[in-house]
Each structure stands twice: as C-alpha cells, then as structure tokens.
Design a protein around this motif. Structure first.
Motif, PDB file in Angstrom:
ATOM      1  N   ARG A  72       1.408  -1.229  -0.074  1.00 61.76           N
ATOM      2  CA  ARG A  72       0.021  -0.442  -0.294  1.00 61.76           C
ATOM      3  C   ARG A  72       1.000   1.138  -0.129  1.00 61.76           C
ATOM      4  N   ARG A  73       2.053   1.042   0.899  1.00 61.78           N
ATOM      5  CA  ARG A  73       2.697   2.362   0.950  1.00 61.78           C
ATOM      6  C   ARG A  73       3.511   2.641  -0.372  1.00 61.78           C
ATOM      7  N   ASP A  76       1.079   4.575  -3.113  1.00 61.44           N
ATOM      8  CA  ASP A  76       0.397   4.797  -2.693  1.00 61.44           C
ATOM      9  C   ASP A  76       1.731   6.426  -2.885  1.00 61.44           C
ATOM     10  N   ASP A  77       3.088   6.146  -3.270  1.00 60.52           N
ATOM     11  CA  ASP A  77       4.027   6.892  -4.313  1.00 60.52           C
ATOM     12  C   ASP A  77       4.250   7.016  -5.722  1.00 60.52           C
TER      13      ASP A  77
END
Length: 100
Positions: A72-73, A76-77
């Motif tokens: 997810r992280r 997100d970028d």
C-alpha cells in the motif's frame, strides 16, 4: 550477435523465511536476474526508494510491517506505481484472499 548494454532486471524479494529465500533466489539468479532482499515491509520500502527495482515479489506475512501494508505504501508513492508487484502468501482460505 550485436552486443547490447541491457542490464538484467532487478527484482526485490521481500521474504522472511530462509528456505523460501534460498529457493526463489537460486532459481531467479539462475535465470539471470539480479536480486535484492528485504526481510520485512519497511526494508522493502527503503530498498524500493534506493534501488528502484523492476519487479517486487512480496511475502504478505512478515514481522514488523507486513507485505500488504508495504505494498500500500509503495503504491501511494506515484513514482513507484508502475512497478509490478507479486504477492506471496501461504493463506489459502477464500476469506483470507479478500484482504488483497
């Protein structure tokens, strides 16, 4: 044959089980891929930022930050949205798959 300057794809393997690391790395390296290894989700995120792999193979169940949160992280970028990710898990129940 003309010589090319193409470098082999770089694969990030995020896995905490040594037997799985050995099996996957032996196979992928025998196929000419370069590998970098992470043992948890935070290490995976750090390596994505530093090394910019061509592919991420992510175990879902790891200590600390799990693979789902790391994925997810990374997603997100925006600069890493194009990197394909393969999720690995030993979870086999249909209810487990809903988390993906």
């Amino acid at each position: 044959m003309p010589k090319t300057d193409l470098k082999p794809p770089l694969i990030l393997l995020a896995e905490d089980n040594q037997a799985n690391i050995d099996t996957m790395s032996d196979y992928l390296e025998s196929q000419g891929y370069h590998l970098i290894l992470a043992n948890n989700g935070q290490q995976a995120i750090d390596l994505v930022r530093d090394q910019r792999p061509d592919l991420i193979v992510m175990d879902i169940q790891m200590p600390g930050m799990d693979g789902l949160e790391a994925m997810r992280r990374i997603r997100d970028d925006r600069q890493f949205m194009h990197i394909p990710m393969i999720a690995l898990t030993a979870l086999a129940m249909p209810s487990d798959r809903q988390a993906f």
